[in-house]
Design an enzyme around this catalytic site. Sequence first.
Site, PDB file in Angstrom:
ATOM      1  N   HIS A 189       0.827  -1.205   0.000  1.00 10.90           N
ATOM      2  CA  HIS A 189       0.000   0.000   0.000  1.00 10.90           C
ATOM      3  C   HIS A 189       0.866   1.262   0.000  1.00 10.90           C
ATOM      4  CE1 HIS A 189      -3.162   2.767   0.966  1.00 10.90           C
ATOM      5  NE2 HIS A 189      -2.321   3.277   1.830  1.00 10.90           N
ATOM      6  N   ARG A 297      -3.927  -9.034 -19.710  1.00 13.16           N
ATOM      7  CA  ARG A 297      -3.615 -10.392 -19.234  1.00 13.16           C
ATOM      8  C   ARG A 297      -4.787 -10.857 -18.384  1.00 13.16           C
ATOM      9  NH1 ARG A 297       1.928  -8.071 -18.717  1.00 13.16           N
ATOM     10  NH2 ARG A 297       3.369  -9.438 -19.837  1.00 13.16           N
ATOM     11  N   ARG A 333      -6.288 -10.875 -24.236  1.00 10.76           N
ATOM     12  CA  ARG A 333      -5.575 -12.129 -24.525  1.00 10.76           C
ATOM     13  C   ARG A 333      -6.304 -13.279 -23.861  1.00 10.76           C
ATOM     14  NH1 ARG A 333       0.519 -12.957 -22.512  1.00 10.76           N
ATOM     15  NH2 ARG A 333      -0.443 -13.123 -20.461  1.00 10.76           N
ATOM     16  N   GLU A 432       5.386 -15.256 -30.047  1.00 11.18           N
ATOM     17  CA  GLU A 432       6.308 -15.383 -28.923  1.00 11.18           C
ATOM     18  C   GLU A 432       7.073 -16.706 -28.964  1.00 11.18           C
ATOM     19  OE1 GLU A 432       4.111 -15.009 -25.246  1.00 11.18           O
ATOM     20  OE2 GLU A 432       2.365 -15.986 -26.084  1.00 11.18           O
ATOM     21  N   ASN A 455       8.921 -11.155 -24.248  1.00 13.65           N
ATOM     22  CA  ASN A 455       9.355 -11.789 -22.992  1.00 13.65           C
ATOM     23  C   ASN A 455       9.609 -13.279 -23.222  1.00 13.65           C
ATOM     24  OD1 ASN A 455       8.671  -9.291 -22.094  1.00 13.65           O
ATOM     25  ND2 ASN A 455       6.818  -9.920 -21.036  1.00 13.65           N
ATOM     26  N   ASP A 456       8.671 -13.899 -23.940  1.00 11.13           N
ATOM     27  CA  ASP A 456       8.854 -15.308 -24.246  1.00 11.13           C
ATOM     28  C   ASP A 456       9.707 -15.514 -25.493  1.00 11.13           C
ATOM     29  OD1 ASP A 456       7.647 -16.868 -22.213  1.00 11.13           O
ATOM     30  OD2 ASP A 456       5.691 -16.119 -22.866  1.00 11.13           O
ATOM     31  N   CYS A 503       3.932  -6.427 -27.307  1.00 14.45           N
ATOM     32  CA  CYS A 503       3.445  -6.245 -25.943  1.00 14.45           C
ATOM     33  C   CYS A 503       4.403  -6.829 -24.916  1.00 14.45           C
ATOM     34  CB  CYS A 503       2.052  -6.836 -25.783  1.00 14.45           C
ATOM     35  SG  CYS A 503       1.980  -8.579 -26.192  1.00 14.45           S
TER      36      CYS A 503
HETATM   37  C1  PEP Z   1       5.429 -11.978 -23.635  1.00 17.14           C
HETATM   38  O1  PEP Z   1       5.735 -13.170 -23.594  1.00 17.14           O
HETATM   39  O2  PEP Z   1       6.154 -11.088 -24.142  1.00 17.14           O
HETATM   40  C2  PEP Z   1       4.169 -11.510 -23.057  1.00 17.14           C
HETATM   41  C3  PEP Z   1       3.776 -10.257 -23.185  1.00 17.14           C
HETATM   42  O3  PEP Z   1       3.441 -12.414 -22.343  1.00 17.14           O
HETATM   43  P1  PEP Z   1       3.733 -12.808 -20.809  1.00 17.14           P
HETATM   44  O4  PEP Z   1       4.791 -11.873 -20.298  1.00 17.14           O
HETATM   45  O5  PEP Z   1       2.422 -12.668 -20.131  1.00 17.14           O
HETATM   46  O6  PEP Z   1       4.198 -14.211 -20.978  1.00 17.14           O
HETATM   47 MG    MG Z   2       4.247 -14.697 -23.095  1.00 17.44          MG
END
Ligand code: PEP
Ligand code: MG
Length: 583
Positions: A189, A297, A333, A432, A455-456, A503
Amino acid sequence: MHKGIAASSGIAIGIVHVLQDEPIAVNTSLVHENDVNKELERLEQSLHLSKKQLKELHEKTANESGEENARIFEAHLMILDDDMLLDEIKNKICSERFHAEYALSQVAEVYMKMFSEMEDDYLKERAADIKDISTRVIKNLQGRSVDALANIAQEVVIVAKDLSPSDTAQMDKDKVKAFLTDIGGKTSHTAIMARSMEIPAVLGLGDITVQANKGDPVIVDGNKGIVYLNPDQETEERYRILMKEYGQYLQELKAVKELPAETRDGRRKVELAANIGTPKDCKGALENGAEGVGLFRTEFLYMDRASLPSEEEQFQAYREAAEKMAPYPVIIRTLDVGGDKQLPALEMPDEMNPFLGWRAIRLCLDRTDIFKTQLRAILRASYYGKVRIMYPMISGVKQVRQANQILDSVKTELKGEGIPFDHQVEVGIMIEIPSAALIADLLAKEVDFFSIGTNDLIQYSIAVDRMNERIAHLYDPLHPAVLRLIKNVIDESHKVGIWTGMCGEMAGDEKAVPILLGLGLDEFSMSAASILPVKKVIRSLSYQEAVEIADQAMEMADSESIKAMIQQRLSPNGTCRTESNHD
Ligand code: PEP
Ligand code: MG
């Protein structure tokens, strides 16, 4: 130097004001049986006064930091109206003849323990609410002051073990320059309040209340999570300069909020969107100038609960986001669990390689019951704003076709039931997995848009676990292989006239933005706080410069050279944030 968690950005130089976590001594002796009613009356009076104070705090906070932040006091008021809790306290007074403050502290203790042992971070935090509220009522019972922070006379940096919602709400924003606490993290908080009050904060410092003394000079670097107690002259001079630069930087960011996300010469305009986890995040997205949600998400609806969310519950959440963002688009998503995200409501198998396992679209295509419920909820919400659907973890064309077939069957169902939805709803996929990036030409024929999940994509293409600290140095967004995959996806989408967004975190990385812009990325979706810094970078470049940077980067052998080239091309005009201010 003391290192903690960078919970709210900004730099402050000031004087320490230690907030003592006074132990509350309560009278543990027994009440005479003739005085039990008097004790009950004392409790009633204190509850009455506490409610009055909370209503005032609610109003003050709503006026100063918005209704969202004030809601915590509604929750506190609800606790004070909780019959079960009050009966337990009264029972201890009547049958065990405890003083009101002792009865209350005993009951509060039980609830605090129960909440603090819960797995869920949100519920864990509720223990702090019980502590806050019980402290207030006990202090009122004892006739002690409950507003230690309301009357601070000079500008200070507050140092405390932890800060309760009541503490932060009473603070005068003009007097409090920063917060430092022993405990607490980014989602506590205190952190949320500090960010909303735009006050720098470093939390989780361990024993800062022991190290700091009232009146000590202190420097707080909320960007890096660093604190200097009694700094030397050189450090102070360095920070005075940084503070000035940072102030200018913030002014510049505010100035770009209303301006379009386009290159300096106006030749290329892109869409800057936000990633959200719940509909509540839309507010911050819009405040930071987001022109849409590029990734919603939806996992939050499914996690930390014993049963799956109903269609109605999901519909309400998706509709709320669509309505809040309208007329801007919201990309929802579909369920992306598995990997590190386990669902208690589902029997999920133990897997050798969960990140390569039964997750996301793979799970949904097996459990069509879950998938259909979600698609129905999303389609229904599409009637209330501009909704787009996105499938995660697509590795090949067949999966897209299967998913679309299920979507079509759900549309037919809804039509049959006379339920309205957007019949033109656009459908896209996340790119991804390297296989998807490599067959972008084939996938582009099946969908309305792509969104690159870096990210993936990075973890799979370089084979680097995104959560493994030990190999974090190998996790490299500017690796030439990653850039080639990204370029291929954008090029192939444009060939057939569809657009590509991103994203993953990389979309909000100021160093990567010039390349992505030059490669032709159409939409950048990121955490709300990154939107204005990214827009500033985009507006500082001409279209030609961005293309040249991208072309040069594509020729280079490693990310170090790419970073150096970008730094060199941008720094003469100070386009990027200064390194020292980078968090
Ligand atoms: C990603 O993989 O870039 C992505 C946005 O999904 P998450 O981070 O939720 O796996
Ligand atoms: Mg991902």
